[in-house]
Design an enzyme around this catalytic site. Structure first.
Site, PDB file in Angstrom:
ATOM      1  N   ASP A  33       0.860  -1.188   0.000  1.00  0.00           N
ATOM      2  CA  ASP A  33       0.000   0.000   0.000  1.00  0.00           C
ATOM      3  C   ASP A  33       0.891   1.232   0.000  1.00  0.00           C
ATOM      4  OD1 ASP A  33      -2.001   1.868   0.422  1.00  0.00           O
ATOM      5  OD2 ASP A  33      -2.180   1.428   2.577  1.00  0.00           O
ATOM      6  N   ASN A  35      -0.681   4.622  -0.447  1.00  0.00           N
ATOM      7  CA  ASN A  35      -1.402   5.852  -0.065  1.00  0.00           C
ATOM      8  C   ASN A  35      -2.120   5.687   1.280  1.00  0.00           C
ATOM      9  OD1 ASN A  35      -3.337   4.086  -0.905  1.00  0.00           O
ATOM     10  ND2 ASN A  35      -4.517   5.596  -2.080  1.00  0.00           N
ATOM     11  N   ASP A  37      -4.323   3.679   2.621  1.00  0.00           N
ATOM     12  CA  ASP A  37      -5.740   3.357   2.830  1.00  0.00           C
ATOM     13  C   ASP A  37      -5.899   1.897   3.258  1.00  0.00           C
ATOM     14  OD1 ASP A  37      -5.114   2.085   0.492  1.00  0.00           O
ATOM     15  OD2 ASP A  37      -6.768   2.933  -0.679  1.00  0.00           O
ATOM     16  N   ASP A  41      -1.705  -1.341  -3.859  1.00  0.00           N
ATOM     17  CA  ASP A  41      -2.027  -0.604  -5.089  1.00  0.00           C
ATOM     18  C   ASP A  41      -0.923  -0.763  -6.128  1.00  0.00           C
ATOM     19  OD1 ASP A  41      -0.096   1.324  -3.990  1.00  0.00           O
ATOM     20  OD2 ASP A  41      -1.756   1.922  -2.665  1.00  0.00           O
ATOM     21  N   ASP A 110      -4.985 -10.524 -15.644  1.00  0.00           N
ATOM     22  CA  ASP A 110      -6.070 -11.484 -15.500  1.00  0.00           C
ATOM     23  C   ASP A 110      -7.161 -11.147 -16.512  1.00  0.00           C
ATOM     24  OD1 ASP A 110      -7.735 -13.494 -14.142  1.00  0.00           O
ATOM     25  OD2 ASP A 110      -6.464 -13.093 -12.402  1.00  0.00           O
ATOM     26  N   ASP A 218      -9.197 -16.505 -16.650  1.00  0.00           N
ATOM     27  CA  ASP A 218      -9.953 -16.970 -15.486  1.00  0.00           C
ATOM     28  C   ASP A 218     -11.081 -17.923 -15.892  1.00  0.00           C
ATOM     29  OD1 ASP A 218     -10.669 -16.319 -12.526  1.00  0.00           O
ATOM     30  OD2 ASP A 218     -12.564 -15.971 -13.553  1.00  0.00           O
ATOM     31  N   GLU A 286      -7.030 -21.017 -16.603  1.00  0.00           N
ATOM     32  CA  GLU A 286      -7.444 -21.667 -15.360  1.00  0.00           C
ATOM     33  C   GLU A 286      -8.538 -22.675 -15.691  1.00  0.00           C
ATOM     34  OE1 GLU A 286      -9.373 -20.704 -10.990  1.00  0.00           O
ATOM     35  OE2 GLU A 286     -10.152 -19.815 -12.807  1.00  0.00           O
ATOM     36  N   HIS A 354      -4.423 -17.675  -4.916  1.00  0.00           N
ATOM     37  CA  HIS A 354      -5.326 -16.937  -4.032  1.00  0.00           C
ATOM     38  C   HIS A 354      -6.614 -17.682  -3.721  1.00  0.00           C
ATOM     39  CE1 HIS A 354      -6.744 -16.490  -8.028  1.00  0.00           C
ATOM     40  NE2 HIS A 354      -7.804 -15.817  -7.657  1.00  0.00           N
ATOM     41  N   ASP A 355      -6.756 -18.884  -4.253  1.00  0.00           N
ATOM     42  CA  ASP A 355      -7.977 -19.669  -4.024  1.00  0.00           C
ATOM     43  C   ASP A 355      -7.735 -20.875  -3.129  1.00  0.00           C
ATOM     44  OD1 ASP A 355      -9.427 -18.010  -5.750  1.00  0.00           O
ATOM     45  OD2 ASP A 355      -8.904 -19.209  -7.507  1.00  0.00           O
TER      46      ASP A 355
END
Ligand code: GLC
Ligand code: CA
Length: 557
Positions: A33, A35, A37, A41, A110, A218, A286, A354-355
């Site tokens: 990150d 900024n 938040d 990013d 992606d 995907d 995928e 990530h799955d």
């Protein structure tokens, strides 16, 4: 190809960039990150390119950063050709892309082509009436009416893959159902409509014109469905305890219809257009194969696509189980199968993403180190999910902070990267981050591991550098060898000048093996306590491996 080159040449003589490449998979929300938040990013990725280059990665794949209501954390896209403000702007993307190329790193983005967000203008238009110009861009069906009760029923028994509920959502305005293979806020595009296919190809051109080097496509199995919308069959192998609710049915009609190959070919045909044909563009799809005979299923997939332009992900690192026999069998028949197709096939090994639960959480630390050595010495593209290089585990998160709609939340494997022992592990200066940082960051972070020769980080870094410097590991053919021990897998990668032998002990006890390969020099072991280099080892061809140890040996030809 000239006549005198043997058709069984194991690798593509042109050596396109995907061959042997190490691809680092970035989940943009969680890398860095800038900024404050609390969400990663694109500028954050720029700040970490030096790190990635030093680590030895050749390419990055970014999970979606496009405008999205985030019902499926970016996999629900409302504008294919822009950047969600939470990640930055299109200019930030261009900067990131140029900076990556300056670091000698290719960029894959992606491509989520099966569905859009329900907030995408195409869907808003499509759902507005039954006769609007995009009325058939999505999958709309009339209800079935129960003959007795006269009640409305879904068009068939198809389910969505997130929680296993019905795949059909009723829409009052059209008086019809639309279909969603995933979240109800992710309506499926109608791939049997040529205009949809053209629209997706236009999206591909948009990113190619900016300069990306390829796509991770995907959920492509879902783009091709039975045109008659027949029910899926029950899955006789279903186990309520082990499988997701979605898998109570086989997905024989709702996905993987044979038209899938034609659709994929249409996508990759963009790479062959005049504007792009001299670039080395590639797509990794995928796709999920039936589990009965995964090696044959993958090989069939390569046979259906053009392997010069695309490859299916190989997910055996996630699904096969940590078992020497299973791997021996798989590697033998998978690589023999690919050879039988042509020399262009690029295997594509992902051991984490990530799955799925993270490697150390699935295998334990020492087997995860062995798995890292094995993965980074296999042929083809190697996908490393961010954080695996420091042995990041799944993080135990309280229910209240989780977001993901999947039946088993995927948030534990999506937590912020741990760079240092600074606030939020150096990921962000915000007071709270989108997912909590793992509480172990004080002793598990990049900065600390850099200083520790025995760390996960230094194992990965060494492996990546060895792979990048070795023609055998990067491009060489693979042969499974006899190790004379049931728990020890052995394979040899061969190039013109060298042989590289890999041994993997899958058991949690020591193994004395006797591989059919001799005279190699130990380059690297996955276990910092290894005794392999000690005198005595290798005597009479015997090699003693520690529990879960994997090791790499090399000799000149
Ligand atoms: C893929 C993605 C997953 C997403 C799904 C729907 O499986 O990897 O994260 O939820 O597609 O787009
Ligand atoms: Ca941010």
């Amino acid at each position: 190809m000239s006549e005198n080159q043997s058709p069984s040449t194991p690798t593509n003589p042109k050596h396109r960039w995907p061959e042997g490449a190490i691809v680092y998979h970035i989940y943009p929300r969680s890398l860095q990150d800038t900024n404050n938040d609390g969400v990663g990013d694109l500028q954050g990725i720029i700040t970490r390119l030096d790190y990635l280059q030093d680590l030895g990665v050749n390419a990055i794949w970014l999970s979606p950063f496009y405008p999205s209501p985030m019902a499926d954390f970016g996999y629900d896209i409302s504008d294919y050709c822009n950047v969600d403000p939470i990640f930055g702007t299109l200019d930030d993307f261009k900067q990131m892309l140029d900076a990556a190329h300056d670091h000698n790193i290719k960029v894959m983005v992606d491509l989520v082509a099966n569905h859009t967000s329900d907030a995408h203008p195409w869907f808003i238009e499509s759902r507005s009436s039954r006769d609007n110009p995009k009325h058939d861009w999505y999958i709309w069906r009339n209800p079935r009416i129960d003959p007795v009760t006269r009640e409305r029923q879904t068009p068939n028994n198809w389910r969505e893959a997130l929680a296993g509920g019905t795949a059909w959502e009723w829409d009052e305005t059209r008086g019809q159902y639309y279909m969603h293979s995933w979240h109800k806020r992710q309506p499926d595009l109608n791939w049997s409509n040529k205009k949809v296919r053209h629209a997706i190809k236009a999206v591909m051109r948009f990113w190619l014109d900016l300069g990306v080097d390829g796509f991770r496509a995907d959920a492509v199995d879902w783009i091709a469905k039975d045109p008659l919308f027949r029910d899926d069959d029950p899955n006789p192998d279903y186990s309520e305890e082990e499988d997701s609710p979605y898998d109570a049915l086989k997905h024989n009609n709702s996905r993987g219809w044979p038209t899938e190959y034609a659709y994929l070919a249409e996508m990759t045909s963009v790479f062959e257009e005049q504007t792009y044909k001299d670039r080395q563009l590639f797509m990794v799809a995928e796709t999920y194969q039936e589990r009965h005979n995964p090696a044959d299923a993958y090989v069939a997939f390569y046979g259906g696509i053009d392997p010069e332009l695309a490859a299916p992900f190989n997910f055996e690192g996630l699904y096969l189980g940590w078992d020497a026999n299973a791997w021996r069998r798989f590697l033998k028949s998978f690589h023999a199968g690919l050879k039988g197709i042509n020399q262009y096939c690029v295997p594509s090994y992902a051991f984490g993403n990530h799955d799925n639960p993270r490697m150390v959480s699935r295998l334990g630390e020492s087997a995860a180190r062995g798995a890292a050595l094995m993965q980074l010495t296999l042929p083809g593209m190697i996908f490393i999910y961010y954080g695996e290089e420091i042995g990041l585990p799944n993080v135990d998160l309280p229910h209240a902070v989780m977001h993901d709609a999947y039946y088993r939340s995927r948030d534990p494997e999506r937590t912020p990267m741990q760079w240092s022992d600074d606030k939020n592990a150096g990921f962000s200066d915000a007071d709270s981050t989108w997912l909590p940082v793992s509480p172990d960051f004080g002793f598990r972070n990049v900065e600390l591991q850099k200083q520790d020769k025995k760390s996960f980080f230094n194992l990965y870094r060494k492996l990546m550098h060895l792979r990048n410097e070795s023609a055998a590991l990067r491009y060489g053919a693979i042969e499974i060898i006899e190790t004379n021990h049931p728990d020890v897998l052995g394979f040899v990668r061969t190039s013109e000048n060298e042989h590289a032998m890999v041994l993997v002990n899958f058991a949690d006890r020591p193994a004395l093996c006797a591989p059919d390969f001799s005279g190699g020099e130990l380059l690297l072991s996955s276990d910092p306590q290894t005794e392999l280099a000690d005198a005595g080892n290798g005597v009479e061809g015997h090699i003693q491996l520690l529990p879960h140890e994997a090791a790499l040996f090399v000799k000149q030809r």
